[in-house]
Design a protein around this motif. Structure first.
Motif, PDB file in Angstrom:
ATOM      1  N   ASN A   1     -13.449  -8.876   8.398  1.00 36.96           N
ATOM      2  CA  ASN A   1     -13.902  -8.076   7.269  1.00 36.96           C
ATOM      3  C   ASN A   1     -15.126  -8.658   6.577  1.00 36.96           C
ATOM      4  N   ASN A   2     -15.650  -9.763   7.110  1.00 39.19           N
ATOM      5  CA  ASN A   2     -16.827 -10.376   6.515  1.00 39.19           C
ATOM      6  C   ASN A   2     -18.092  -9.612   6.929  1.00 39.19           C
ATOM      7  N   ALA A   3     -18.995  -9.419   5.961  1.00 36.79           N
ATOM      8  CA  ALA A   3     -20.204  -8.631   6.218  1.00 36.79           C
ATOM      9  C   ALA A   3     -21.052  -9.227   7.338  1.00 36.79           C
ATOM     10  N   PHE A   4     -21.188 -10.560   7.365  1.00 37.40           N
ATOM     11  CA  PHE A   4     -22.003 -11.202   8.401  1.00 37.40           C
ATOM     12  C   PHE A   4     -21.344 -11.089   9.771  1.00 37.40           C
ATOM     13  N   TYR A   5     -20.034 -11.232   9.794  1.00 31.28           N
ATOM     14  CA  TYR A   5     -19.274 -11.130  11.039  1.00 31.28           C
ATOM     15  C   TYR A   5     -19.484  -9.758  11.673  1.00 31.28           C
ATOM     16  N   LYS A   6     -19.414  -8.728  10.826  1.00 29.79           N
ATOM     17  CA  LYS A   6     -19.609  -7.363  11.314  1.00 29.79           C
ATOM     18  C   LYS A   6     -21.051  -7.132  11.734  1.00 29.79           C
ATOM     19  N   LEU A   7     -21.983  -7.633  10.936  1.00 30.10           N
ATOM     20  CA  LEU A   7     -23.401  -7.444  11.199  1.00 30.10           C
ATOM     21  C   LEU A   7     -23.803  -7.960  12.575  1.00 30.10           C
ATOM     22  N   LEU A   8     -23.245  -9.109  12.948  1.00 27.80           N
ATOM     23  CA  LEU A   8     -23.612  -9.750  14.214  1.00 27.80           C
ATOM     24  C   LEU A   8     -22.748  -9.311  15.386  1.00 27.80           C
ATOM     25  N   GLY A   9     -21.743  -8.475  15.122  1.00 23.68           N
ATOM     26  CA  GLY A   9     -20.895  -7.970  16.197  1.00 23.68           C
ATOM     27  C   GLY A   9     -20.068  -9.048  16.872  1.00 23.68           C
ATOM     28  N   VAL A  10     -19.589 -10.021  16.076  1.00 22.25           N
ATOM     29  CA  VAL A  10     -18.821 -11.129  16.656  1.00 22.25           C
ATOM     30  C   VAL A  10     -17.581 -10.625  17.381  1.00 22.25           C
TER      31      VAL A  10
ATOM     32  N   ARG B   1     -12.594 -22.445   2.582  1.00 22.21           N
ATOM     33  CA  ARG B   1     -12.559 -22.502   4.044  1.00 22.21           C
ATOM     34  C   ARG B   1     -11.856 -21.266   4.607  1.00 22.21           C
ATOM     35  N   GLY B   2     -11.491 -20.350   3.730  1.00 24.87           N
ATOM     36  CA  GLY B   2     -10.813 -19.135   4.160  1.00 24.87           C
ATOM     37  C   GLY B   2     -10.047 -18.524   3.000  1.00 24.87           C
ATOM     38  N   LEU B   3     -10.105 -17.201   2.869  1.00 22.80           N
ATOM     39  CA  LEU B   3      -9.367 -16.480   1.827  1.00 22.80           C
ATOM     40  C   LEU B   3      -9.116 -15.079   2.347  1.00 22.80           C
ATOM     41  N   ALA B   4      -7.866 -14.741   2.581  1.00 23.85           N
ATOM     42  CA  ALA B   4      -7.569 -13.453   3.206  1.00 23.85           C
ATOM     43  C   ALA B   4      -6.222 -12.915   2.760  1.00 23.85           C
ATOM     44  N   VAL B   5      -6.139 -11.595   2.743  1.00 21.70           N
ATOM     45  CA  VAL B   5      -4.902 -10.897   2.396  1.00 21.70           C
ATOM     46  C   VAL B   5      -4.719  -9.751   3.373  1.00 21.70           C
ATOM     47  N   SER B   6      -3.492  -9.499   3.780  1.00 23.63           N
ATOM     48  CA  SER B   6      -3.175  -8.395   4.672  1.00 23.63           C
ATOM     49  C   SER B   6      -3.644  -7.068   4.083  1.00 23.63           C
ATOM     50  N   LYS B   7      -3.986  -6.129   4.954  1.00 21.38           N
ATOM     51  CA  LYS B   7      -4.455  -4.815   4.512  1.00 21.38           C
ATOM     52  C   LYS B   7      -3.386  -4.057   3.722  1.00 21.38           C
TER      53      LYS B   7
ATOM     54  N   SER C   1       0.812  -1.211   0.000  1.00 18.87           N
ATOM     55  CA  SER C   1       0.000   0.000   0.000  1.00 18.87           C
ATOM     56  C   SER C   1       0.848   1.265   0.000  1.00 18.87           C
ATOM     57  N   ASN C   2       2.109   1.155   0.456  1.00 22.18           N
ATOM     58  CA  ASN C   2       3.000   2.316   0.462  1.00 22.18           C
ATOM     59  C   ASN C   2       3.717   2.512  -0.863  1.00 22.18           C
ATOM     60  N   GLY C   3       3.426   1.653  -1.856  1.00 24.11           N
ATOM     61  CA  GLY C   3       4.006   1.793  -3.182  1.00 24.11           C
ATOM     62  C   GLY C   3       5.274   0.990  -3.433  1.00 24.11           C
ATOM     63  N   SER C   4       5.839   0.368  -2.411  1.00 24.63           N
ATOM     64  CA  SER C   4       7.071  -0.398  -2.586  1.00 24.63           C
ATOM     65  C   SER C   4       6.787  -1.774  -3.177  1.00 24.63           C
TER      66      SER C   4
ATOM     67  N   ASP D   1      13.987 -15.752   4.679  1.00 29.47           N
ATOM     68  CA  ASP D   1      13.778 -16.005   6.105  1.00 29.47           C
ATOM     69  C   ASP D   1      13.294 -17.432   6.337  1.00 29.47           C
ATOM     70  N   ALA D   2      13.723 -18.021   7.447  1.00 33.07           N
ATOM     71  CA  ALA D   2      13.286 -19.377   7.778  1.00 33.07           C
ATOM     72  C   ALA D   2      11.796 -19.413   8.086  1.00 33.07           C
ATOM     73  N   LYS D   3      11.256 -18.320   8.629  1.00 36.04           N
ATOM     74  CA  LYS D   3       9.835 -18.229   8.943  1.00 36.04           C
ATOM     75  C   LYS D   3       9.320 -16.893   8.404  1.00 36.04           C
ATOM     76  N   PRO D   4       9.104 -16.821   7.085  1.00 33.76           N
ATOM     77  CA  PRO D   4       8.735 -15.540   6.463  1.00 33.76           C
ATOM     78  C   PRO D   4       7.358 -15.043   6.887  1.00 33.76           C
ATOM     79  N   GLU D   5       7.206 -13.745   6.884  1.00 40.00           N
ATOM     80  CA  GLU D   5       5.932 -13.122   7.249  1.00 40.00           C
ATOM     81  C   GLU D   5       4.823 -13.557   6.306  1.00 40.00           C
ATOM     82  N   ILE D   6       3.674 -13.903   6.863  1.00 42.84           N
ATOM     83  CA  ILE D   6       2.502 -14.283   6.066  1.00 42.84           C
ATOM     84  C   ILE D   6       1.714 -13.027   5.701  1.00 42.84           C
ATOM     85  N   VAL D   7       1.414 -12.861   4.403  1.00 39.65           N
ATOM     86  CA  VAL D   7       0.644 -11.697   3.957  1.00 39.65           C
ATOM     87  C   VAL D   7      -0.670 -12.116   3.299  1.00 39.65           C
TER      88      VAL D   7
END
Length: 234
Positions: free
Chosen positions: A45-54, A150-156, A14-17, A88-94
Motif C-alpha cells: 500500500n506504499n505509494a513508492f512501492y506501487k509507483l515502481l511496480g515492485v 521500520r514498519g506500520l501496518a493494519v489489516s484492511k 469493516s463489517n461493523g462488528s 487463542d495460543a496463536k491469535p490472528e495478527i491484525v
C-alpha cells in the motif's frame, strides 16, 4: 515467559462488528509471519512501492521482505503486534509496528548491508532515502537519537482506530528504547489521521507534487501531502 501486553481495547471491523484486541510484544517465532504481514499491508500500500511496480516482480517482493529483515537486524528494533484477544495460543495478527533506533552517528548505508539485485528495490530505497533527507530530525528536534519506523501496518478489515493504538504504543516504547521521541513519514491519509488523533506533531510537511518533482517521478495517489510526524515519549 508470556509476551508483554501493552494495551487491550475494542475496535470495529469493516463489517461493523466489535472485536477485542490487544497489542503485545511479538513472539520471536512469529517474525516470518510479521514480515509477510508487512508485505501484505505495508509494502503493497506504499505509494513508492506501487509507483515502481515492485509487486509485479516476485524477486523484488522477496528482496523487499529481506530488506525489512536486514533493517530489523541493523539496529535495536522492537516489534509489537496487534492481535485478537480471544484466548487463542496463536491469535490472528491484525496490525503490527516495528520501532528502530537511529542515532546522529549512524550511516544510513549501514542499514542496507546486503546485495540488492533487483532494479525495483534499488530504486525503491533510493526514493525512500531521498525522502528522509527532506527533514533532519536530529537538528529539527535537537536530539541525538530517536525511534524511527521500520514498519506500520493494519489489516484492511480495520483502520484508523487500530493505527492510533499502535502509534500510542510506539510512544510508550520510547522509554524501553531509551529515546526521547518517535518519528516517521505518514504517507497515507489513515496514518496522518491516526497520528493526529494520538497527538503526534507534524514537524514537516511537503506536497506530493513537490516530492514527485524532486524525485523525477509522477505520483497521483492520495494523500496530497506527506508529513513527517513526531510523537514524544510516554
Amino acid at each position: 515467559m508470556a509476551p508483554k501486553v501493552w494495551t487491550t481495547f475494542t475496535a470495529k471491523k469493516s463489517n461493523g462488528s466489535d472485536v477485542k484486541l490487544r497489542i503485545q510484544d511479538m513472539p520471536p517465532e512469529r517474525l516470518e509471519e510479521v514480515l509477510n504481514f508487512f508485505d501484505d499491508y505495508y509494502n503493497q500500500n506504499n505509494a513508492f512501492y506501487k509507483l515502481l511496480g515492485v509487486s509485479k516482480n516476485p524477486k523484488a517482493v522477496q528482496e523487499s521482505i529481506e530488506g525489512m529483515r536486514q533493517m530489523f537486524k541493523a539496529a535495536p528494533t522492537k516489534i509489537v503486534i496487534c492481535c485478537m484477544d480471544n484466548g487463542d495460543a496463536k491469535p490472528e495478527i491484525v496490525g503490527a509496528t516495528a520501532a528502530g533506533v537511529t542515532t546522529s552517528k549512524d550511516n544510513i548505508d549501514d542499514f542496507m548491508n546486503f546485495n540488492i539485485k533487483t532494479k525495483e528495490v534499488t530504486e525503491l530505497y533510493a526514493l525512500f532515502f531521498e525522502l528522509m533527507k527532506l527533514y533532519d530530525v536530529f537538528k529539527g528536534k535537537n536530539v541525538d537519537r530517536y525511534s524511527d519506523e521500520r514498519g506500520l501496518a493494519v489489516s484492511k478489515d480495520y483502520g484508523v482506530a487500530v493505527l492510533k493504538e499502535l502509534l500510542n504504543v510506539r510512544r510508550k516504547l520510547c522509554k524501553e528504547l531509551n529515546v526521547p521521541l518517535s518519528a516517521f513519514w505518514a504517507m497515507s491519509t489513515d496514518q496522518q489521521n491516526a497520528a493526529e488523533a494520538d497527538g503526534w506533531e507534524t514537524a514537516f510537511e511537503v506536497t506530493r507534487d513537490e516530492v514527485a518533482k524532486k524525485l523525477g517521478v509522477t505520483i497521483t495517489e492520495d494523500p496530497a501531502t506527506y508529513r513527517l510526524v513526531v510523537g514524544t515519549a510516554l
